[in-house]
Design a protein around this motif. Structure first.
Motif, PDB file in Angstrom:
ATOM      1  N   LYS A  56       0.866  -1.173   0.000  1.00 47.49           N
ATOM      2  CA  LYS A  56       0.000   0.000   0.000  1.00 47.49           C
ATOM      3  C   LYS A  56       0.904   1.225   0.000  1.00 47.49           C
ATOM      4  O   LYS A  56       1.834   1.307   0.804  1.00 47.49           O
ATOM      5  N   PRO A  57       0.657   2.168  -0.884  1.00 46.26           N
ATOM      6  CA  PRO A  57       1.496   3.376  -0.900  1.00 46.26           C
ATOM      7  C   PRO A  57       1.193   4.276   0.289  1.00 46.26           C
ATOM      8  O   PRO A  57       0.222   4.067   1.020  1.00 46.26           O
ATOM      9  N   ALA A  58       2.028   5.278   0.464  1.00 50.35           N
ATOM     10  CA  ALA A  58       1.784   6.283   1.509  1.00 50.35           C
ATOM     11  C   ALA A  58       0.414   6.913   1.271  1.00 50.35           C
ATOM     12  O   ALA A  58      -0.068   7.004   0.143  1.00 50.35           O
ATOM     13  N   PHE A  59      -0.201   7.355   2.328  1.00 51.88           N
ATOM     14  CA  PHE A  59      -1.552   7.907   2.283  1.00 51.88           C
ATOM     15  C   PHE A  59      -1.701   9.014   1.230  1.00 51.88           C
ATOM     16  O   PHE A  59      -2.605   8.988   0.405  1.00 51.88           O
ATOM     17  N   GLU A  60      -0.787   9.988   1.251  1.00 47.30           N
ATOM     18  CA  GLU A  60      -0.907  11.101   0.308  1.00 47.30           C
ATOM     19  C   GLU A  60      -0.673  10.657  -1.131  1.00 47.30           C
ATOM     20  O   GLU A  60      -1.284  11.178  -2.057  1.00 47.30           O
ATOM     21  N   GLU A  61       0.192   9.672  -1.343  1.00 43.34           N
ATOM     22  CA  GLU A  61       0.423   9.156  -2.692  1.00 43.34           C
ATOM     23  C   GLU A  61      -0.843   8.466  -3.213  1.00 43.34           C
ATOM     24  O   GLU A  61      -1.259   8.680  -4.347  1.00 43.34           O
ATOM     25  N   ALA A  62      -1.441   7.645  -2.365  1.00 47.65           N
ATOM     26  CA  ALA A  62      -2.665   6.949  -2.747  1.00 47.65           C
ATOM     27  C   ALA A  62      -3.778   7.949  -3.070  1.00 47.65           C
ATOM     28  O   ALA A  62      -4.513   7.779  -4.040  1.00 47.65           O
ATOM     29  N   ALA A  63      -3.874   8.989  -2.281  1.00 47.81           N
ATOM     30  CA  ALA A  63      -4.913   9.996  -2.514  1.00 47.81           C
ATOM     31  C   ALA A  63      -4.732  10.675  -3.861  1.00 47.81           C
ATOM     32  O   ALA A  63      -5.690  10.840  -4.622  1.00 47.81           O
ATOM     33  N   LEU A  64      -3.514  11.054  -4.182  1.00 50.34           N
ATOM     34  CA  LEU A  64      -3.258  11.741  -5.447  1.00 50.34           C
ATOM     35  C   LEU A  64      -3.429  10.832  -6.661  1.00 50.34           C
ATOM     36  O   LEU A  64      -3.693  11.297  -7.766  1.00 50.34           O
ATOM     37  N   GLN A  74       2.782  -1.318  -7.033  1.00 48.55           N
ATOM     38  CA  GLN A  74       4.192  -1.690  -7.042  1.00 48.55           C
ATOM     39  C   GLN A  74       4.963  -0.417  -6.686  1.00 48.55           C
ATOM     40  O   GLN A  74       4.822   0.603  -7.355  1.00 48.55           O
ATOM     41  N   VAL A  75       5.718  -0.482  -5.628  1.00 48.40           N
ATOM     42  CA  VAL A  75       6.558   0.643  -5.227  1.00 48.40           C
ATOM     43  C   VAL A  75       7.979   0.268  -5.620  1.00 48.40           C
ATOM     44  O   VAL A  75       8.520  -0.743  -5.174  1.00 48.40           O
ATOM     45  N   ARG A  76       8.527   1.082  -6.496  1.00 48.76           N
ATOM     46  CA  ARG A  76       9.867   0.822  -7.047  1.00 48.76           C
ATOM     47  C   ARG A  76      10.806   1.921  -6.568  1.00 48.76           C
ATOM     48  O   ARG A  76      10.550   3.105  -6.790  1.00 48.76           O
ATOM     49  N   GLN A  77      11.875   1.521  -5.901  1.00 50.11           N
ATOM     50  CA  GLN A  77      12.877   2.476  -5.458  1.00 50.11           C
ATOM     51  C   GLN A  77      14.202   2.100  -6.099  1.00 50.11           C
ATOM     52  O   GLN A  77      14.634   0.948  -6.011  1.00 50.11           O
ATOM     53  N   VAL A  78      14.808   3.080  -6.763  1.00 49.73           N
ATOM     54  CA  VAL A  78      16.078   2.854  -7.451  1.00 49.73           C
ATOM     55  C   VAL A  78      17.023   4.005  -7.162  1.00 49.73           C
ATOM     56  O   VAL A  78      16.597   5.099  -6.790  1.00 49.73           O
ATOM     57  N   LEU A  79      18.298   3.740  -7.371  1.00 51.16           N
ATOM     58  CA  LEU A  79      19.309   4.791  -7.318  1.00 51.16           C
ATOM     59  C   LEU A  79      19.790   5.038  -8.733  1.00 51.16           C
ATOM     60  O   LEU A  79      20.022   4.096  -9.495  1.00 51.16           O
ATOM     61  N   LEU A  80      19.920   6.302  -9.079  1.00 52.56           N
ATOM     62  CA  LEU A  80      20.489   6.694 -10.352  1.00 52.56           C
ATOM     63  C   LEU A  80      21.931   7.103 -10.078  1.00 52.56           C
ATOM     64  O   LEU A  80      22.181   7.978  -9.237  1.00 52.56           O
ATOM     65  N   TYR A  81      22.858   6.459 -10.747  1.00 54.87           N
ATOM     66  CA  TYR A  81      24.282   6.651 -10.490  1.00 54.87           C
ATOM     67  C   TYR A  81      24.948   7.472 -11.582  1.00 54.87           C
ATOM     68  O   TYR A  81      24.626   7.325 -12.756  1.00 54.87           O
ATOM     69  N   ALA A  90      15.137   7.536  -6.690  1.00 51.20           N
ATOM     70  CA  ALA A  90      13.818   7.631  -7.329  1.00 51.20           C
ATOM     71  C   ALA A  90      12.852   6.661  -6.680  1.00 51.20           C
ATOM     72  O   ALA A  90      13.177   5.485  -6.448  1.00 51.20           O
ATOM     73  N   HIS A  91      11.661   7.160  -6.394  1.00 55.76           N
ATOM     74  CA  HIS A  91      10.595   6.402  -5.736  1.00 55.76           C
ATOM     75  C   HIS A  91       9.365   6.501  -6.631  1.00 55.76           C
ATOM     76  O   HIS A  91       8.838   7.596  -6.846  1.00 55.76           O
ATOM     77  N   SER A  92       8.948   5.361  -7.174  1.00 58.11           N
ATOM     78  CA  SER A  92       7.799   5.352  -8.089  1.00 58.11           C
ATOM     79  C   SER A  92       6.679   4.514  -7.507  1.00 58.11           C
ATOM     80  O   SER A  92       6.916   3.442  -6.950  1.00 58.11           O
ATOM     81  N   VAL A  93       5.456   4.997  -7.672  1.00 58.66           N
ATOM     82  CA  VAL A  93       4.264   4.271  -7.231  1.00 58.66           C
ATOM     83  C   VAL A  93       3.467   3.925  -8.479  1.00 58.66           C
ATOM     84  O   VAL A  93       2.982   4.814  -9.183  1.00 58.66           O
ATOM     85  N   LEU A  94       3.361   2.629  -8.747  1.00 61.89           N
ATOM     86  CA  LEU A  94       2.682   2.138  -9.938  1.00 61.89           C
ATOM     87  C   LEU A  94       1.478   1.306  -9.504  1.00 61.89           C
ATOM     88  O   LEU A  94       1.623   0.123  -9.159  1.00 61.89           O
ATOM     89  N   PRO A  95       0.285   1.923  -9.446  1.00 61.22           N
ATOM     90  CA  PRO A  95      -0.892   1.161  -9.030  1.00 61.22           C
ATOM     91  C   PRO A  95      -1.061  -0.096  -9.890  1.00 61.22           C
ATOM     92  O   PRO A  95      -0.801  -0.076 -11.091  1.00 61.22           O
ATOM     93  N   ARG A  96      -1.477  -1.154  -9.260  1.00 60.31           N
ATOM     94  CA  ARG A  96      -1.650  -2.439  -9.941  1.00 60.31           C
ATOM     95  C   ARG A  96      -2.507  -2.282 -11.201  1.00 60.31           C
ATOM     96  O   ARG A  96      -2.196  -2.836 -12.243  1.00 60.31           O
TER      97      ARG A  96
END
Length: 180
Positions: A56-64, A74-81, A90-96
């Protein structure tokens, strides 16, 4: 009930402009692909996944993203080098429900940059960028700080929502001290 029906937008506190962002200002206001800009700046640019999982994403992310309280993403967290060190978290929220149709492959990017996919299609729409100075009380600050030496007082972040047809995803980019 949709989460955004009970969410107070005044609690959001993301800014329309990155005030007093100094050396990060040009990076923050860039409307084009951050991936493309980083690839130009750093010949050794690469992406390293940190965490990819359904939750479940953060409350404000889900609301938006107009998600219900029971929706997962799917919450994807990556580092850009660049130059051998992390420069962006980078933090991405990709609703199912968004990982279908043209975007079904987004759930399996691995070490490929999400930005390259999003900016490849002229049909993808992006909301205006919003900005925030993240401090130690913010969850994304705490996630990002794990990957850098030292503990800066704050980190600048920006976020926006990308949409294609009826699918939307949120991308938040946290600029790390190693960014030149």
């Amino acid at each position: 009930m949709k989460i955004n029906q009970i969410f107070s937008h005044s609690r959001q506190r993301w800014l329309n402009l990155p005030l007093a962002s100094h050396q990060y200002h040009r990076w923050l206001i860039e409307r084009g692909s951050l991936t493309a800009r980083l690839q130009q700046r750093y010949p050794d640019f690469h992406v390293k996944p940190v965490c990819v999982r359904y939750r479940k994403p953060a409350f404000e992310e889900a609301a938006l993203l107009h998600m219900t309280a029971n929706d997962s993403a799917q919450v994807r967290q990556v580092l850009l080098y660049g130059n051998g060190r992390p420069v962006v978290f980078a933090h991405s929220v990709l609703p199912r429900r968004s990982l279908q149709g043209e975007w079904r492959s987004l759930g399996r990017l691995g070490n490929k940059p999400l930005g390259a996919v999003l900016f490849a299609s002229p049909k993808v729409k992006r909301t205006p960028l919003r900005y925030k100075k993240l401090t130690a009380t913010h969850a994304l600050y705490r996630e990002a700080i794990r990957h850098v030496a030292g503990r800066p007082e704050y980190l600048w972040a920006r976020r926006s929502i990308f949409s294609l047809n009826c699918a939307s995803i949120m991308v938040t980019e946290v600029f790390l001290p190693g960014l030149e």
